[in-house]
Design a protein around this motif. Structure first.
Motif, short mmCIF file in Angstrom:
data_model
loop_
_atom_site.label_atom_id
_atom_site.label_comp_id
_atom_site.label_asym_id
_atom_site.label_seq_id
_atom_site.Cartn_x
_atom_site.Cartn_y
_atom_site.Cartn_z
N LEU A 46 -8.31 2.64 7.90
CA LEU A 46 -7.97 3.92 7.30
C LEU A 46 -8.75 4.07 6.01
N LEU A 47 -9.62 5.06 5.97
CA LEU A 47 -10.35 5.32 4.74
C LEU A 47 -9.65 6.44 3.98
N THR A 59 -13.84 9.17 -1.37
CA THR A 59 -13.33 8.02 -0.62
C THR A 59 -13.15 6.82 -1.54
N ILE A 60 -12.01 6.15 -1.41
CA ILE A 60 -11.77 4.97 -2.24
C ILE A 60 -11.92 3.71 -1.39
N PRO A 61 -12.27 2.57 -2.01
CA PRO A 61 -12.44 2.38 -3.46
C PRO A 61 -13.68 3.11 -4.00
N ALA A 62 -13.58 3.56 -5.25
CA ALA A 62 -14.68 4.28 -5.87
C ALA A 62 -14.76 3.93 -7.35
N GLU A 63 -15.93 4.14 -7.89
CA GLU A 63 -16.13 3.79 -9.28
C GLU A 63 -17.11 4.78 -9.89
N GLU A 70 -14.15 -5.41 -2.39
CA GLU A 70 -13.89 -4.19 -3.16
C GLU A 70 -15.22 -3.63 -3.70
N VAL A 81 -11.06 3.21 -9.05
CA VAL A 81 -9.88 3.42 -8.22
C VAL A 81 -9.99 2.45 -7.06
N ASP A 82 -9.04 1.54 -6.94
CA ASP A 82 -9.12 0.54 -5.88
C ASP A 82 -8.59 1.11 -4.56
N ALA A 83 -8.63 0.29 -3.53
CA ALA A 83 -8.22 0.77 -2.21
C ALA A 83 -6.74 1.19 -2.20
N ASN A 107 -19.46 3.32 -0.21
CA ASN A 107 -18.94 4.68 -0.26
C ASN A 107 -19.86 5.60 -1.05
N ARG A 148 0.84 -1.19 0.00
CA ARG A 148 0.00 0.00 0.00
C ARG A 148 0.88 1.24 0.00
N GLU A 157 -18.74 6.92 -17.47
CA GLU A 157 -19.02 8.03 -18.37
C GLU A 157 -19.26 7.43 -19.75
N VAL A 212 -17.18 -0.09 -2.73
CA VAL A 212 -17.49 0.95 -3.71
C VAL A 212 -18.94 1.41 -3.53
#
Lengths: 128, 608, 176
Positions: B379-380, B405-409, C53, B466-468, C60, B164, B412, C57
């Motif tokens: 830890l976020l 905040t990740i992970p996020a997706e 994961e 975006v992964d952790a 969040n 990490r 578009e 997502v």
């Protein structure tokens, strides 16, 4: 992807930015907004009443690059056209010319609405 | 459980930490300094790293490299402002990549950084007596994707996998937060050698969350040194107008003098200095007042406080809502810096943990968690800057906003501009500005395999994930046909896969060397244990073995000792094997079995 | 496996309502994060890693949407207006003209770096934005008893539109 320089110019160096005196005769002002993003666009035309031809056009847009380019292109296109011809400009033509991505299509809708609003304002004022 | 150590890879200093049974601590080699200066110097015998390189820096200024971190993932354009201050040559490589020219050879910043990481890794291995394969490495919160990627590449070159990348301020907050376990807002003010950042974290229950972060990747204690060095330079030139003082050696001496003045002024109100002027017989003596120093650096401190105001606005908090202020980085030792922080936040900052060690310790704790060693906190993390794409006319369209905040997706939709177009190129950028020229190019991807259709008809949905770990991956599919489009990401910055493999291959010889070094350490430890075994069974040996046999064992112990002083692991192994055969008869009794077990372990290890 | 089209309220186990217990939301988010965050699955099987994961997502996204009143209101509106036709660009009279003038004055303030004028404008806009938000709760409440009330939906739409223009001005002030 190759774009013509002319198109890119609408982004980098927008044409016809400014305003016409809105109280002057033979002008029309369209003020529109996009609730999706809070953009505001003002487009003005000056018309020769003898032949209904648009002789000048100005705009001022508070918004993203695509909204500015769309209004710049719209003012270029309406100049020299009759108000009827200008009424028939479609947002899809703007999308195509500027290669707007789907997420920016509302910018072209805004420009089309602005043209229509300016023309109807002109008509209202010249009749009244 | 496989150990994951924490590494603070700093601009001026680097160090490792891990969680021992007693708790987190920096990894300390006996008798050596815990902290490795992030300095390298190239000598005829190879790289010197750390203290040794620092000692070498005055006599070998052309080949001594400082502050590699400032070059990581950067282009020549990014470095415009500092390039003249760097005492080494930087050249532009392909795709805006920079290289450092040392003698006739060119090195990427990643390769140089890897040398520092190798040193930390070896140190950890010899102290912990185990091979280290994974690490949590810290970077400034404001590092963008290219800089983070460069850090990952450096670790790979050093033979480690990055478990990490975490932000330095976050690491510091973990180190403090777990100590204090108080819910509330934590501000981490991190002024290191080359970078500044301020982060606001929230500790709630067991969760650390970065609320907002801001900073400057080109501002730090090194700049304080430069300011002081410039002042001295001006003074010298007043007396000696002909001296240019622009050569590497002069720069190095000015830098060293400035550093020591800064250090002195942390505890006194005035200091005197004396420096030899290179290429002359002259010495220059002067005085530097604390007030003068404070006036010089004040505008820079002001800049950092502006960032603090910005970040508080972003977090929607007033300064007095911050419960704890944590200091990180060597420059926070400067009294003026502390004073201004205290008045800004209206409370004294925490100083219980050494600001030099706090980041590494936090990274070590996070490593312990990722290795499965604990579940008592989380830890976020957030992405520091928005991710998006270039749209026509050079404008930047955000797809994932900053501070998410990740992970996020997010996804578009794209389409084609020309009839029967089967591929689309998309440029990915990171930043917060409206024009791409103010953002950082991360890469380009091509969507291939779009079925031929009329222009504007295909709907290509592109997903940004975006992964952790903060790593961005992009996938796409065309919705009308349901076909998956292929994506090829071509990085604008950083190294391509091909380049990475080349560098790893080129360093293969070194890798063999590293392996040798590790084996040497391990065999030495085995030998020590065998010696102890022999000592403990010697009484038995005197009764069971002839004098000749015993003398032979003693002789062989001497040979092993000699090989332990050498540099070849294989030679040491051969000597150990001989010793093993000689002591075999001792294995008949209980004590001897211990030795035999040791030897068997040793053999197994070699076969591995 | 959690279905992809589950809505944010359902995911968090909260009733579909504008009024939410923010402490409860906070607790739920924390507890679920401590359950499913990928950091705790570094040594698990690939399937578990992917699952953790993916759920993180979604968690969040749900949390960040529901936490802020404005984004929560927009999200709830997007659910409530499915299949309802509303005047999407509805605004108070002369509102656009006012926004245009404010944008023009902002241009001048930014050019002359007039900090005090910028601060004042920022304050005024925030006040207006808060005023709008204070209407959300009662309007959404009304909808709970009569969900088909197009008039109320239209009123909400108008408020949300207004908020967007104000937000745009605020963003412009604060990005400088």
């Amino acid at each position: 992807m190759a774009y013509s320089d002319k198109v890119i110019d609408h982004y980098k160096d927008p044409r016809n930015v400014g305003s016409l005196d809105k109280n002057e005769k033979n002008t029309g002002t369209g003020l529109v907004g996009a609730p999706e993003c809070g953009d505001v666009m003002k487009l003005q035309i000056q018309v020769n009443p003898d032949n209904n031809q648009i002789v000048d056009a100005k705009f001022k847009t508070f918004g993203c690059g695509s909204a500015i380019a769309s209004s710049s292109l719209a003012t270029e296109w309406v100049k020299g056209k009759s108000i009827d011809e200008a009424m028939s400009i479609k947002n899809t033509e703007i999308v195509e010319e500027l290669s707007l991505p789907p997420v920016k299509i509302h910018c072209s809708v805004l420009a089309e609405d602005a043209i229509k609003a300016a023309i109807s304002d002109y008509k209202k004022r010249s009749e009244g | 459980m496989e150990r994951i150590i924490g590494i603070d890879l700093g601009t001026t200093n680097s160090l490792g930490a891990t969680v021992y049974e007693e708790g987190p601590e920096v990894i300390e080699a006996s008798g050596e300094s815990t902290i490795t200066p992030s300095v390298l110097s190239l000598t005829d015998k190879g790289w010197l790293v750390g203290e040794e390189a620092l000692n070498d820096s005055i006599s070998n200024p052309d080949k001594t490299i400082f502050s590699v971190k400032r070059l990581m993932g950067r282009s020549l354009k990014d470095l415009e402002n500092i390039i003249n201050e760097l005492p080494y040559k930087i050249i532009e490589g392909q795709r805006q990549l920079i290289k450092i020219k040392i003698g006739e050879k060119e090195y990427t910043p990643q390769e140089l950084s890897a040398e520092i990481l190798k040193k930390i890794k070896m140190n950890a291995e010899s102290v912990l007596g185990e091979t280290i394969k994974k690490a949590v490495i810290t970077v400034p919160a404001y590092f963008d994707d290219a800089q983070r990627q460069a850090t990952r590449d450096a670790a790979r070159f050093a033979g480690m996998e990055v478990a990490r990348i975490i932000n330095e301020p976050t690491a510091a907050a973990i180190a403090y937060g777990l100590d204090e376990k108080k819910d509330g807002y934590i501000a981490v003010y991190d002024l290191g050698g080359g970078t500044f950042d301020i982060s606001i974290l929230k500790l709630s229950g067991k969760i650390f969350k970065v609320i907002a972060t801001h900073g400057n990747t080109q501002l730090g204690g090194d700049d304080f040194d430069s300011l002081v060095a410039n002042e001295i330079k001006k003074l010298i030139q007043k007396t000696h107008p002909k001296l240019k003082l622009n050569d590497p050696e002069s720069k190095q001496i000015l830098k060293k003098t400035a550093e020591s003045i800064k250090k002195e002024l942390s505890s006194s109100t005035e200091t005197s200095y004396s420096m030899k002027l290179p290429h002359t017989e002259l010495t220059f003596d002067g005085n530097f007042k604390l007030e003068e120093f404070e006036n010089l650096i004040d505008p820079m401190i002001e800049q950092t406080l502006e960032s603090c105001s910005y970040v508080l606005r972003e977090a929607n908090l007033a300064a007095d809502k911050i419960n704890d202020v944590v200091l990180v980085g060597g420059s926070t030792i400067i009294p003026k810096v502390r004073k201004r922080i205290e008045s800004f936040f209206q409370k004294p900052p925490h100083v219980a943990i050494d600001p030099y060690k706090v980041v590494a310790m936090g990274a070590g704790i996070q490593g312990h968690l990722l290795a499965g060693g604990r579940r008592d906190f989380l830890l976020l993390d957030v992405i520091p800057l928005a991710l998006g794409i270039e749209t026509l006319g050079g404008t930047f369209s955000k797809i994932i906003t900053g501070n998410t905040t990740i992970p996020a997706e997010e996804s578009e939709t794209f389409t084609t501009n020309v009839d029967n177009q089967t591929s689309i190129e998309v440029n990915i950028y990171q930043g917060e500005r409206e024009l791409i020229k103010h953002c950082r190019a991360l890469g380009q991807f091509k969507l291939r395999g779009i079925p031929p259709m009329k222009s504007g008809y295909p709907l290509v949905q592109v997903q940004f994930r975006v992964d952790a770990n903060g790593i961005l991956t992009v996938t796409a599919n065309e919705k009308r046909s349901g076909e998956k489009a292929e994506i090829e990401v071509i990085p604008f910055h950083g190294l391509t896969q091909f380049e990475i493999e080349n560098i790893i291959e080129a360093s293969y010889e070194n890798a063999v060397d590293d392996f040798n070094q590790r084996q040497l350490i391990e065999f030495c430890q085995t030998a020590e244990r065998i010696f102890r075994g022999i000592e403990q069974t010697w009484e038995v040996a005197e009764n069971t073995l002839s004098k000749d046999d015993r003398d032979e064992i003693l002789k062989q112990v001497e040979s092993v000792r000699q090989s332990m002083q050498g540099h070849d692991a294989q030679v040491l192994k051969t000597e150990l094997d001989v010793l093993g055969n000689l002591t075999r008869p001792l294995a008949d009794n209980a004590m001897g079995k211990t030795i035999l077990t040791e030897l068997k372990d040793n053999e197994n290890m070699i076969r591995k | 496996m959690i279905s992809d089209d589950i809505d944010h309220f359902e995911l968090m186990g909260l009733p579909q309502s504008f009024e939410i217990d923010s402490e409860k939301l906070e607790d739920l988010y924390q507890n679920l994060s401590l359950e499913m965050h990928p950091d705790f699955y570094g040594t698990s099987t690939k399937e578990k890693k992917i699952l953790s994961e993916k759920s993180s997502v979604m968690l969040n996204a749900a949390y960040s949407t529901l936490r802020e009143p404005v984004s929560r209101a927009r999200y709830l509106m997007s659910i409530l207006t499915r299949g309802v036709s509303l005047k999407k660009d509805d605004l108070p009279e002369d509102f656009l003209q006012e926004m245009f003038s404010l944008q023009e004055s902002l241009d001048e303030m930014l050019e002359s770096c007039d900090q005090s004028a910028l601060c004042k404008m920022n304050e005024d806009l925030l006040k207006r934005s808060n005023l709008i938000q204070s209407n959300f709760a009662s309007l959404f409440k009304k909808l709970e008893t009569s969900p088909e009330n197009t008039e109320t939906l239209q009123q909400l739409q108008k408020h949300l539109n207004t908020e967007r223009y104000l937000r745009r001005l605020l963003d412009r002030i604060n990005s400088k």
